[in-house]
Design an enzyme around this catalytic site. Structure first.
Site, mmCIF file in Angstrom:
data_model
loop_
_atom_site.group_PDB
_atom_site.id
_atom_site.type_symbol
_atom_site.label_atom_id
_atom_site.label_comp_id
_atom_site.label_asym_id
_atom_site.label_seq_id
_atom_site.Cartn_x
_atom_site.Cartn_y
_atom_site.Cartn_z
ATOM 1 N N ARG A 95 -51.051 35.351 -7.156
ATOM 2 C CA ARG A 95 -49.760 36.021 -7.369
ATOM 3 C C ARG A 95 -49.962 37.528 -7.507
ATOM 4 N NH1 ARG A 95 -47.910 35.455 -13.656
ATOM 5 N NH2 ARG A 95 -49.943 35.640 -14.651
ATOM 6 N N LYS A 115 -49.266 42.456 -9.940
ATOM 7 C CA LYS A 115 -49.304 41.095 -10.480
ATOM 8 C C LYS A 115 -47.872 40.578 -10.544
ATOM 9 C CE LYS A 115 -52.081 39.891 -13.900
ATOM 10 N NZ LYS A 115 -52.653 39.639 -15.249
ATOM 11 N N GLY A 128 -46.316 32.109 -7.674
ATOM 12 C CA GLY A 128 -46.688 33.480 -7.358
ATOM 13 C C GLY A 128 -45.927 34.546 -8.109
ATOM 14 N N ARG A 178 -50.782 47.671 -11.963
ATOM 15 C CA ARG A 178 -51.907 48.063 -12.812
ATOM 16 C C ARG A 178 -52.948 48.833 -12.012
ATOM 17 N NH1 ARG A 178 -54.751 42.218 -14.214
ATOM 18 N NH2 ARG A 178 -55.604 41.781 -12.153
ATOM 19 N N ASP A 254 -63.975 34.684 -12.987
ATOM 20 C CA ASP A 254 -63.073 35.498 -12.174
ATOM 21 C C ASP A 254 -62.319 36.518 -13.021
ATOM 22 O OD1 ASP A 254 -61.837 32.887 -13.011
ATOM 23 O OD2 ASP A 254 -60.016 33.867 -12.329
ATOM 24 N N ASP A 264 -57.274 41.251 -17.043
ATOM 25 C CA ASP A 264 -56.448 40.046 -17.179
ATOM 26 C C ASP A 264 -56.140 39.692 -18.636
ATOM 27 O OD1 ASP A 264 -55.858 39.594 -14.553
ATOM 28 O OD2 ASP A 264 -57.620 38.378 -14.180
#
Length: 487
Positions: A95, A115, A128, A178, A254, A264
């Site tokens: 997404r 995002k 997504g 971001r 990840d 994240d």
């Protein structure tokens, strides 16, 4: 839609061009009614962007990828990863989109990344999309981390899409814009390795070295030097987290950036009462990513990176493994050194203070904080008042005040200095109850509490009158806290 020729914003597409095997060209979904909710004007200026232009309808559409600037090649990045210990050979930006890279006012190359911009080929069963609350959470916490001097991705903007998104209920949709040194992850290298493409792996490593660790290119063994640099960056980063009581919540491979930036902010949180076993993520039922486990998980993730890099370390498998093991052996020492240096600052002690004196003193203190469920941030901030005076106000926080006073006597004998303590111990962190209050109000259309909290957190070390509610722990009726990733 592509931007008009007169736009002054230009992007590079280095990742898309140099690593096309890891990039799927894609477009963000059109937002039916994009509305700018929050814009980080200082960061915009740092990037050489005009905040006034970004506030226009065209600028808002640019921020969510609906207006593509010259040079931008939006792509969904491919990567693999271990999620809660289980390996997935393909994950990728389900997404999210990398719009491209931009050179900031200091000459640094920075990723601009979205995002919540819609489904990509990596979306699997997801929609997504993203909603206002989690995107504002990432903005809030990442900017707070930056203000505390902790390496992090940054948040440039959150834009409401005008689209309702189904979660537990229907919620207003949003896109986060971001900025990062890059979005290269341990999982990026795992993806290259699992496909057996050593040449791709080499190009990926060279790209990462050029972006983040150019000195490694001049080393006798460049890929060993690169791995050593990533180890050092992650050791320092996780030490920073531990020192401020931050729990990332989802340290999958990840979600470990090669740059050493925090990335994240899904189910993250800051501790109130000190608890080594603190877990906030609703999906971390086994406590894999608990506060105290973070250094060990970082080491585990770096071991997965080592496995991916083996073909670059040496053509002989056994020698490559031996070189990787030697490099990994440095992690614990580097983490401990970074953590202890930070703890000396929190305790107001000189950097030259003896490690074998300070380490047991600090660990004994943490054990008392845990036993008494003492508020971690408030305690360290208030401890400065005891540096050259009475300990009574602080000792009352403990189950056994006499034990703390005995500890404080040994600490005071080391001549702590209150001034550096106040530069190392924040007054204001994103308190969970205040974050939830701000996000609930923003979801309902009132951004006032959010904006006030952002302003307070922008200067975390300066105590200011009238902001007492931002410095205290949650009220007793707040209850236990759980966080959600927003997917």
């Amino acid at each position: 839609m592509r931007a008009a020729a007169e736009t002054t914003l230009s992007f590079e597409g280095r990742f898309a061009r140099d690593l096309e095997e890891l990039a799927v060209p894609w477009q963000a979904e059109e937002a039916p009614d994009p509305q700018l909710l929050v814009l980080n004007e200082p960061l915009a200026a740092e990037l050489g962007l005009d905040p006034a232009e970004l506030r226009t309808p065209e600028g808002t559409r640019l921020l969510i990828g609906n207006l593509v600037p010259d040079g931008a090649t939006p792509v969904a990045q491919a990567y693999a990863g271990h999620q809660f210990g289980g390996y997935s050979p393909i994950l990728g930006d389900g997404r999210a989109l990398l719009l491209g890279e931009i050179t900031d006012a200091r000459g640094r190359l920075r990723d601009v990344h979205l995002k919540g911009s819609g489904r990509t080929p990596f979306a699997r069963a997801g929609d997504g999309l993203a909603v206002v609350g989690p995107m504002l959470r990432e903005y809030l916490v990442s900017e707070s981390m930056h203000a505390m001097g902790i390496p992090t991705t940054r948040s440039l903007a959150v834009v409401g899409t005008g689209r309702a998104v189904q979660r537990e209920t229907m919620l207003p949709g949003a896109v986060l814009t971001r900025v990062a040194g890059s979005h290269l992850r341990v999982g990026s290298f795992q993806f290259a390795r699992v496909n057996g493409d050593t040449e791709l792996l080499r190009r990926l490593a060279d790209h990462a070295i050029g972006r983040h660790y150019p000195a490694a290119a001049k080393a006798a063994h460049p890929y060993v030097a690169f791995f050593d640099a990533v180890i050092a960056a992650q050791a320092s980063l996780v030490a920073h987290w531990m020192l401020v009581g931050f729990v990332h919540g989802v340290m999958n491979t990840d979600n470990m950036a090669i740059s050493g930036e925090t990335i994240d902010y899904g189910p993250c949180a800051f501790m109130d009462a000190f608890n080594p076993a603190a877990v906030y993520s609703s999906i971390d039922q086994g406590g894999r990513y608990a506060y105290a486990n973070q250094p060990l998980i970082a080491e585990w993730n770096l071991t997965r990176l080592a496995e991916a890099l083996l073909p670059l370390l040496h053509e002989d498998q056994e020698q490559a493994v031996a070189m990787a093991v030697e490099s990994l052996g440095a992690f614990r020492g580097e983490y401990s050194a970074a953590w202890l240096a930070g703890m000396k600052a929190k305790l107001g002690l000189e950097a030259a203070a003896q490690d074998d004196v300070v380490a047991p003193l600090a660990n004994e203190l943490l054990a008392m904080l845990a036993e008494g469920e003492v508020d971690y941030t408030s305690f360290f901030r208030s401890l400065s008042s005891a540096a050259g005076g009475t300990t009574e106000a602080v000792s009352d926080l403990f189950v056994d005040p006499a034990a703390f006073e005995a500890w404080a006597e040994r600490w005071q004998a080391l001549a702590p200095d209150a001034e550096p303590m106040n530069r190392a111990n924040p007054v204001y962190i994103p308190r969970n109850h205040l974050v939830e209050e701000a996000l609930a109000a923003a979801t309902a259309g009132d951004l006032g509490p959010f904006n006030r909290l952002v302003n307070v957190l922008a200067d975390p070390y300066t105590e200011r009158p009238g902001l007492e509610r931002y410095a205290g722990p949650a009220p007793e009726d707040f209850g236990s806290y759980r966080t959600f990733c927003g997917t």
